[in-house]
Motif scaffolding. Structure first.
Motif, PDB file in Angstrom:
ATOM      1  N   ARG A 144       5.356  18.559  -4.916  1.00 25.50           N
ATOM      2  CA  ARG A 144       4.561  18.024  -6.027  1.00 25.50           C
ATOM      3  C   ARG A 144       5.512  17.216  -6.895  1.00 25.50           C
ATOM      4  O   ARG A 144       6.442  17.774  -7.473  1.00 25.50           O
ATOM      5  CB  ARG A 144       3.913  19.157  -6.812  1.00 25.50           C
ATOM      6  CG  ARG A 144       2.969  19.978  -5.939  1.00 25.50           C
ATOM      7  CD  ARG A 144       2.461  21.215  -6.628  1.00 25.50           C
ATOM      8  NE  ARG A 144       1.760  22.053  -5.661  1.00 25.50           N
ATOM      9  CZ  ARG A 144       1.636  23.364  -5.765  1.00 25.50           C
ATOM     10  NH1 ARG A 144       2.166  23.994  -6.796  1.00 25.50           N
ATOM     11  NH2 ARG A 144       0.991  24.055  -4.845  1.00 25.50           N
ATOM     12  N   SER A 164       6.416  14.246  -9.890  1.00 24.46           N
ATOM     13  CA  SER A 164       5.997  13.730 -11.188  1.00 24.46           C
ATOM     14  C   SER A 164       6.869  12.537 -11.550  1.00 24.46           C
ATOM     15  O   SER A 164       8.052  12.504 -11.218  1.00 24.46           O
ATOM     16  CB  SER A 164       6.145  14.827 -12.245  1.00 24.46           C
ATOM     17  OG  SER A 164       5.870  14.315 -13.534  1.00 24.46           O
ATOM     18  N   GLY A 166       7.175  16.043 -15.278  1.00 23.53           N
ATOM     19  CA  GLY A 166       6.325  17.201 -15.069  1.00 23.53           C
ATOM     20  C   GLY A 166       5.039  17.239 -15.855  1.00 23.53           C
ATOM     21  O   GLY A 166       4.245  18.161 -15.682  1.00 23.53           O
ATOM     22  N   THR A 216       2.445  15.254 -15.597  1.00 26.09           N
ATOM     23  CA  THR A 216       1.370  15.068 -14.621  1.00 26.09           C
ATOM     24  C   THR A 216       1.990  14.965 -13.230  1.00 26.09           C
ATOM     25  O   THR A 216       3.156  14.593 -13.085  1.00 26.09           O
ATOM     26  CB  THR A 216       0.546  13.789 -14.890  1.00 26.09           C
ATOM     27  OG1 THR A 216       1.428  12.665 -14.873  1.00 26.09           O
ATOM     28  CG2 THR A 216      -0.172  13.851 -16.230  1.00 26.09           C
ATOM     29  N   GLN A 217       1.192  15.271 -12.226  1.00 23.82           N
ATOM     30  CA  GLN A 217       1.647  15.140 -10.850  1.00 23.82           C
ATOM     31  C   GLN A 217       1.094  13.852 -10.258  1.00 23.82           C
ATOM     32  O   GLN A 217      -0.116  13.665 -10.198  1.00 23.82           O
ATOM     33  CB  GLN A 217       1.182  16.335 -10.007  1.00 23.82           C
ATOM     34  CG  GLN A 217       1.842  17.623 -10.404  1.00 23.82           C
ATOM     35  CD  GLN A 217       1.330  18.815  -9.615  1.00 23.82           C
ATOM     36  OE1 GLN A 217       0.388  18.721  -8.852  1.00 23.82           O
ATOM     37  NE2 GLN A 217       1.971  19.950  -9.810  1.00 23.82           N
ATOM     38  N   SER A 218       1.992  12.970  -9.840  1.00 21.32           N
ATOM     39  CA  SER A 218       1.574  11.707  -9.233  1.00 21.32           C
ATOM     40  C   SER A 218       1.408  11.836  -7.724  1.00 21.32           C
ATOM     41  O   SER A 218       0.738  11.029  -7.092  1.00 21.32           O
ATOM     42  CB  SER A 218       2.575  10.603  -9.558  1.00 21.32           C
ATOM     43  OG  SER A 218       3.886  10.997  -9.202  1.00 21.32           O
ATOM     44  N   THR A 219       2.024  12.870  -7.138  1.00 23.33           N
ATOM     45  CA  THR A 219       1.945  13.129  -5.698  1.00 23.33           C
ATOM     46  C   THR A 219       1.853  14.623  -5.477  1.00 23.33           C
ATOM     47  O   THR A 219       2.556  15.400  -6.128  1.00 23.33           O
ATOM     48  CB  THR A 219       3.177  12.563  -4.971  1.00 23.33           C
ATOM     49  OG1 THR A 219       3.176  11.140  -5.089  1.00 23.33           O
ATOM     50  CG2 THR A 219       3.190  12.946  -3.504  1.00 23.33           C
ATOM     51  N   ARG A 220       0.982  14.998  -4.539  1.00 22.27           N
ATOM     52  CA  ARG A 220       0.824  16.415  -4.202  1.00 22.27           C
ATOM     53  C   ARG A 220       0.619  16.538  -2.694  1.00 22.27           C
ATOM     54  O   ARG A 220      -0.231  15.857  -2.122  1.00 22.27           O
ATOM     55  CB  ARG A 220      -0.379  16.994  -4.939  1.00 22.27           C
ATOM     56  CG  ARG A 220      -0.543  18.487  -4.756  1.00 22.27           C
ATOM     57  CD  ARG A 220      -1.735  18.990  -5.559  1.00 22.27           C
ATOM     58  NE  ARG A 220      -1.875  20.426  -5.418  1.00 22.27           N
ATOM     59  CZ  ARG A 220      -1.684  21.308  -6.383  1.00 22.27           C
ATOM     60  NH1 ARG A 220      -1.314  20.898  -7.576  1.00 22.27           N
ATOM     61  NH2 ARG A 220      -1.856  22.591  -6.163  1.00 22.27           N
ATOM     62  N   SER A 268      -1.442  10.882  -3.236  1.00 14.75           N
ATOM     63  CA  SER A 268      -0.381  10.219  -3.985  1.00 14.75           C
ATOM     64  C   SER A 268      -0.926   8.946  -4.607  1.00 14.75           C
ATOM     65  O   SER A 268      -1.699   8.216  -3.971  1.00 14.75           O
ATOM     66  CB  SER A 268       0.792   9.878  -3.061  1.00 14.75           C
ATOM     67  OG  SER A 268       1.774   9.147  -3.777  1.00 14.75           O
ATOM     68  N   PRO A 272      10.534  16.254  -8.162  1.00 18.10           N
ATOM     69  CA  PRO A 272      10.030  17.604  -8.433  1.00 18.10           C
ATOM     70  C   PRO A 272      10.532  18.076  -9.794  1.00 18.10           C
ATOM     71  O   PRO A 272      11.513  17.539 -10.309  1.00 18.10           O
ATOM     72  CB  PRO A 272      10.615  18.451  -7.302  1.00 18.10           C
ATOM     73  CG  PRO A 272      11.705  17.656  -6.698  1.00 18.10           C
ATOM     74  CD  PRO A 272      11.529  16.239  -7.089  1.00 18.10           C
ATOM     75  N   THR A 273       9.854  19.049 -10.355  1.00 18.20           N
ATOM     76  CA  THR A 273      10.277  19.593 -11.647  1.00 18.20           C
ATOM     77  C   THR A 273      10.633  21.064 -11.483  1.00 18.20           C
ATOM     78  O   THR A 273      10.015  21.781 -10.696  1.00 18.20           O
ATOM     79  CB  THR A 273       9.165  19.440 -12.704  1.00 18.20           C
ATOM     80  OG1 THR A 273       7.962  20.022 -12.206  1.00 18.20           O
ATOM     81  CG2 THR A 273       8.919  17.980 -13.017  1.00 18.20           C
ATOM     82  N   SER A 295       8.667  22.599  -8.280  1.00 19.26           N
ATOM     83  CA  SER A 295       7.375  22.099  -7.792  1.00 19.26           C
ATOM     84  C   SER A 295       7.494  21.599  -6.355  1.00 19.26           C
ATOM     85  O   SER A 295       6.557  21.012  -5.821  1.00 19.26           O
ATOM     86  CB  SER A 295       6.855  20.988  -8.713  1.00 19.26           C
ATOM     87  OG  SER A 295       7.716  19.860  -8.673  1.00 19.26           O
TER      88      SER A 295
END
Length: 193
Positions: free
Chosen positions: A21, A23, A27, A29-33, A54, A169-170, A181
């Motif tokens: 995940r 950002s 962190g 918002t998530q731009s890709t998961r 994404s 990742p965060t 993440s």
């Protein structure tokens, strides 16, 4: 006192469910998961599935699998609880081949190959592994329990057709464990009463 060494719950699946995940705003918002499954045992059989969304892939959910029945079962059983956007059964499933390479002492890469796409998920710069344990029924709205060896990474990369997706990742805490993440989640078993 005698204790029962077995879990009374029904095993729903066992395998892996690693994720990345990313950002672009530290962190917020998530731009890709992504949710990458390697399943050894389930009611839909073994196989691999990648769920991906994404902003650099049209911000649309994409699903890749070598067992379409497994992808649909995961949508109904698990993804509807984890990330409902991945559970939409109207999304087509693209047939794919899955391979892996690496060693968690340095890096780990999962490769997803279709007629049109090559997707690489890579984790590196690992933190200390830990066991995640969620008892069945202990999380609000989720009947399942899960047991998994999490191997968090400080760094991870998603590459789609040679283009590296923006974002990082965060770091985050899970209980008293430093996590991220982006985690390899191995030896993962989901149970349900």
């Amino acid at each position: 006192m005698t204790t029962n060494p077995t879990d009374p719950n029904q095993i729903r699946l066992t395998g892996e469910n690693s994720f990345i995940r990313l950002s672009q705003d530290e962190g917020s918002t998530q731009s890709t998961r992504t949710s990458h499954w390697r399943i050894l045992l389930s009611p839909a059989g073994p196989g691999h599935v990648l769920f991906m969304k994404s902003d650099q892939a049209d911000d649309e959910v994409r699903i890749y699998a070598d067992n379409i029945a497994l992808a649909r079962w995961l949508q109904e059983e698990i993804e509807c609880l984890l990330f409902p956007e991945f559970a939409d059964q109207d999304i087509p499933v693209t047939e794919a081949e899955f391979t892996k390479s690496g060693d968690v002492r340095s890096f780990w890469t999962e490769k997803v190959l279709t007629d049109d796409d090559e997707i690489l998920l890579t984790w590196y710069d690992f933190l200390e592994p830990y066991m995640l344990r969620v008892e069945a029924g202990s999380a609000p709205g989720r009947p399942h329990g899960v047991y998994s060896c999490f191997i968090p990474s400080r760094r991870a990369q998603l590459t789609i057709n040679g283009q590296v997706v923006d974002g990082e990742p965060t770091l985050e805490m899970r209980g008293d464990k430093q996590s991220s993440s982006a985690c390899l989640a191995w030896s993962e078993t989901w149970v349900r009463p």
